[in-house]
Enzyme design. Structure first.
Site, PDB file in Angstrom:
ATOM      1  CG  ASP A 283      -2.468   0.642   0.577  1.00 48.35           C
ATOM      2  OD1 ASP A 283      -2.137   1.732  -0.115  1.00 48.35           O
ATOM      3  OD2 ASP A 283      -3.298   0.786   1.719  1.00 48.35           O
TER       4      ASP A 283
HETATM    5  C1  NOJ Z   1      -4.120   4.058  -0.175  1.00 46.00           C
HETATM    6  C2  NOJ Z   1      -5.620   2.827  -0.017  1.00 46.00           C
HETATM    7  O1  NOJ Z   1      -4.959   2.576   1.129  1.00 46.00           O
HETATM    8  C3  NOJ Z   1      -5.842   1.925  -0.710  1.00 46.00           C
HETATM    9  O2  NOJ Z   1      -6.504   1.147  -0.723  1.00 46.00           O
HETATM   10  C4  NOJ Z   1      -5.118   2.944  -2.575  1.00 46.00           C
HETATM   11  O3  NOJ Z   1      -5.073   1.655  -3.151  1.00 46.00           O
HETATM   12  C5  NOJ Z   1      -3.905   3.660  -1.787  1.00 46.00           C
HETATM   13  N1  NOJ Z   1      -3.945   4.788  -1.293  1.00 46.00           N
HETATM   14  C6  NOJ Z   1      -3.420   4.765  -3.408  1.00 46.00           C
HETATM   15  O4  NOJ Z   1      -4.075   5.168  -3.740  1.00 46.00           O
END
Ligand code: NOJ
Length: 739
Positions: A283
């Site tokens: 993430d």
């Molecule tokens: C953080 C989020 O937790 C995740 O779900 C998302 O896909 C990413 N950022 C990218 O934007």
């Protein structure tokens, strides 16, 4: 150099006559590319950066990033979208020595140009075909716009409505969540990767992110093996079984170990026990977040932990970029570990067909055509209608007569457009969204409408009340549109108080005091607490955030042109103190058996135990009777399937759809079992007076539970079977023995 490029071209032109032949061919092609790669180039494939500053005004551009792309140091970008921009960046990637194409990714969560209901809302439809259909449209639009990969579906089970990200998932139940996970993966990806109307999906966030302590985002998770395997992992397994191309790990720790550095999750379970062949992206920044967690001393250590634990791609930590090459050269990380990650990523690029045509998804003509396909709004309307849950309908005040004379629309969300899109809208033009005001006026053409906002969502004053009261007094019925704004749920939007913000409850009381019938339409990205309104409103329609067609769908329900069929995918608590609250809880040694006798029982002295609205609950304009439960046998042998059937009848006056739900309870086991567990459901449409026999099957897997050191097991004993239209309204009961 020329030689290398033509070699890649030859390698990339493998012909596929069968699935296994193609698989072999892709493996060979991946190997051939890998043989040409330097260590630096391999590490390059593992890096993913956000593209906010690589396109757009040249003064803002991050030149170092553009150079990295040109030098083959970037395997994937997120947030670069649209044919023009993706072509531009792809062209730069193709200037690199090996011309390895770039992978473009984006959070296409509930629509790209067309905005569909937020995922939690769609889950309330329990309509698997509708859910798959919206994911497919989202993919088709994104794919036409240069995107190869969405960071969806989020398959985190969530039992805590304080957590803002409940809006993004399928709610609290593992079975429903698993069925929906599969539907969304198949919807996004289509039957086979590589078609230009599908994109790679990503099951996230692996794992247990939905259990963040106290409902606070990015918080730790501490849970038993049994909970992890029984409640939180199955939707991920369902996604993997459906062929999901990628996984994303999560921001939380699991029992003290950050998910990104967790090899039990990523290596032992995902890539080991499940044999998963796709790749795992971290993430955003979660590799470097191992530092503030206090798990890694520095970025170097974090990079080592992450790659060894199975995090293949680094999203925005720059940890692999800065540390991996030296970690490998110094022998601190075995090159085979990185090779495996690179191989997984290249495999997907081949599967998508990007080596054959890197611009395959970036076609201006297709983009223009797909973005304006009128059939998508019909799919959006159907999804929005099906997502609405009718919570209350006193004296059948709904549906409103179309001949209704004077309708007052009151509340801060009457004209909502952006709010109805909910969180995670990255491309859509939210000005196109149909507000309740617009939808109602179009539907009730002959009525006289009046409108008063009364209060904004976060107002602290009551100055607008008088005008709203006058508006109500001059109407035959009041429709109040209340709730949260779009930005009160989603990532990083946890709330400790999930009641209606601002002065909305007071406004409701003031309007109710006029004596006029009040229908409340509630918009939110989570279950809210609204006991006063639940007690006093004449009708309550829970409308979540429904996307483009929200206003029309709500008007369809209020007019009866659509008979509501949604059922809650999460329990609605009476108060925050009950959280976490979910239907499949355990019994206790001291259960409350009589509600007026709670002394020394597992109870609260200031609140009932049960939720305000239960999981699986939702009303219709018709009624349904359940009868004639038949279990095929009185007992089954371990490994056999128990078949059962019952009759569902529409006993009301209009056609309607019921979500019939099958629950079981394993009465006695070597680990205490939940009081109820959903094991099947059927959404059935019946005309007035019509009956249908519904068949359910309890396969051995549905009777199993997870026990540490043993894995999934079944134990002989009695199983109770419960069938009804809600987890708290069981209409048929039976039992059978497992021998
Ligand atoms: C953080 C989020 O937790 C995740 O779900 C998302 O896909 C990413 N950022 C990218 O934007």
């Amino acid at each position: 150099m020329k030689k290398i490029n033509s070699l890649i071209l030859i390698l990339s032109l493998g012909l596929a006559s069968s699935v296994s032949a193609q698989k072999k061919t892709i493996d060979q092609r991946v190997d051939s590319v890998m043989k040409l790669m330097t260590l630096k180039e391999k590490v390059g494939q593992l890096n993913q950066y956000s593209g906010r500053e690589v396109t757009g005004p040249s003064s803002d551009r991050k030149n170092y990033l553009l150079n990295d792309i040109k030098n083959g140091m970037v395997g994937s970008m997120l947030n670069v979208k649209g044919v023009k921009d993706t072509r531009e960046i792809q062209a730069i990637a193709l200037q690199s020595r090996l011309k390895i194409p770039m992978l473009f990714s984006l959070d296409v969560i509930h629509g790209y140009k067309t905005v569909f209901p937020i995922p939690l809302a769609e889950s309330a439809s329990w309509d698997i075909d509708a859910i798959r259909a919206t994911a497919h449209v989202a993919a088709a639009e994104a794919a036409a716009s240069g995107i190869h990969w969405t960071f969806a579906p989020m398959v985190d089970i969530a039992r805590d409505p304080r957590w803002g990200r409940v809006m993004e998932g399928a709610g609290e139940d593992t079975y429903l969540g698993s069925v929906i996970a599969r539907a969304r993966v198949l919807g996004f990806q289509g039957n086979k990767l590589g078609a230009v109307d599908g994109i790679m999906a990503c099951a996230k966030h692996f794992a247990a992110y939905g259990a963040s302590m106290a409902g606070r985002d990015y918080n730790p998770v501490d849970m038993s093996e049994q909970q992890l395997h029984e409640i939180y992992l199955p939707p991920f397994k369902a996604a993997a079984d459906a062929g999901v191309a990628t996984f994303m790990n999560s921001f939380n720790t699991l029992n003290g170990i950050p998910a990104t550095g967790n090899s039990y999750l990523q290596r032992d379970i995902l890539k080991g026990a499940w044999g998963y062949k796709g790749f795992v992206v971290s993430d955003w920044g979660s590799i470097k977040e191992m530092l503030p967690w206090g798990f890694a001393t520095d970025l170097n250590e974090a990079a080592k932990f992450a790659i060894e634990a199975g995090s293949d791609m680094d999203m925005e930590s720059e940890a692999y970029k800065k540390e991996l090459e030296s970690l490998i050269k110094s022998g601190n990380v075995n090159v085979k570990v990185a090779d495996d990650a690179v191989r997984r990523i290249l495999y997907k690029k081949f599967e998508l067909g990007l080596f054959d045509d890197p611009y395959k998804f970036s076609d201006e003509k297709r983009e223009a055509k797909v973005m304006n396909d009128p059939s998508y709004q019909k799919i959006a309307l159907a999804a929005a209608q099906k997502s609405i849950v009718l919570l209350k309908n006193k004296a059948n005040i709904l549906p409103l007569q179309k001949s209704m004379q004077r309708i007052a629309l009151i509340g801060p969300l009457v004209n909502a457009k952006r709010d109805q899109a909910g969180s995670w809208v990255v491309y859509a033009d939210t000005a196109n969204i149909v507000s309740v005001n617009e939808g109602m006026r179009a539907k009730f053409g002959n009525a006289q409408f009046s409108y008063s906002e009364g209060t904004s969502i976060t107002d602290t004053s009551t100055v607008g009340f008088n005008m709203a009261i006058t508006t109500a007094k001059n109407a035959d019925v009041v429709v109040m549109v209340l709730g949260e704004n779009w930005d009160m749920s989603g990532e990083s939007k946890s709330r400790t108080d999930i009641s209606l913000p601002g002065k909305q409850e007071e406004l409701f009381n003031a309007i109710k005091a006029t004596g006029k019938p009040v229908v409340v339409v509630m918009m939110a990205g989570r279950p809210l607490v609204f006991n006063n309104i639940a007690d006093k409103a004449d009708a309550i329609v829970y409308a979540w955030f429904l996307g483009d067609q929200g206003g029309n769908a709500i008007a369809d329900v209020l007019s009866g042109d659509y008979n509501p069929s949604g059922k809650l995918p999460m329990s609605f608590p009476r108060n925050v103190g009950q959280i976490p609250i979910f239907y499949n809880h355990y019994n206790t040694g001291r259960p409350v058996t009589k509600s007026n006798d709670i002394r020394y029982k597992s109870a609260y002295i200031d609140s009932p135990n049960d939720p305000r609205f239960a999981f699986g609950y939702g009303l219709s304009y018709t009624s349904f009777a359940y009868s004639d439960l038949k279990l095929a046998q009185a007992s089954v042998i371990k490994g056999q399937t128990m078949k059962l059937s019952f009759t569902l009848t529409n006993t009301g006056k209009v056609t309607g759809e019921e979500v019939a739900q099958l629950y079981i309870q394993d009465k006695v086991a070597s680990l205490v079992r939940p009081v109820k567990e959903l094991k099947d459901f059927a959404k059935v449409k019946l005309n007035s007076g019509e009956s249908k026999v519904i068949n359910f099957e309890l396969t051995p897997a549905k009777l199993a539970f997870y026990k540490e050191k043993f894995g999934w097991i079944t134990e002989p004993g009695i199983f109770k079977v419960m069938i009804g239209g809600s987890s708290d309204e069981i209409k048929l009961e039976g039992d059978f023995k497992l021998r």
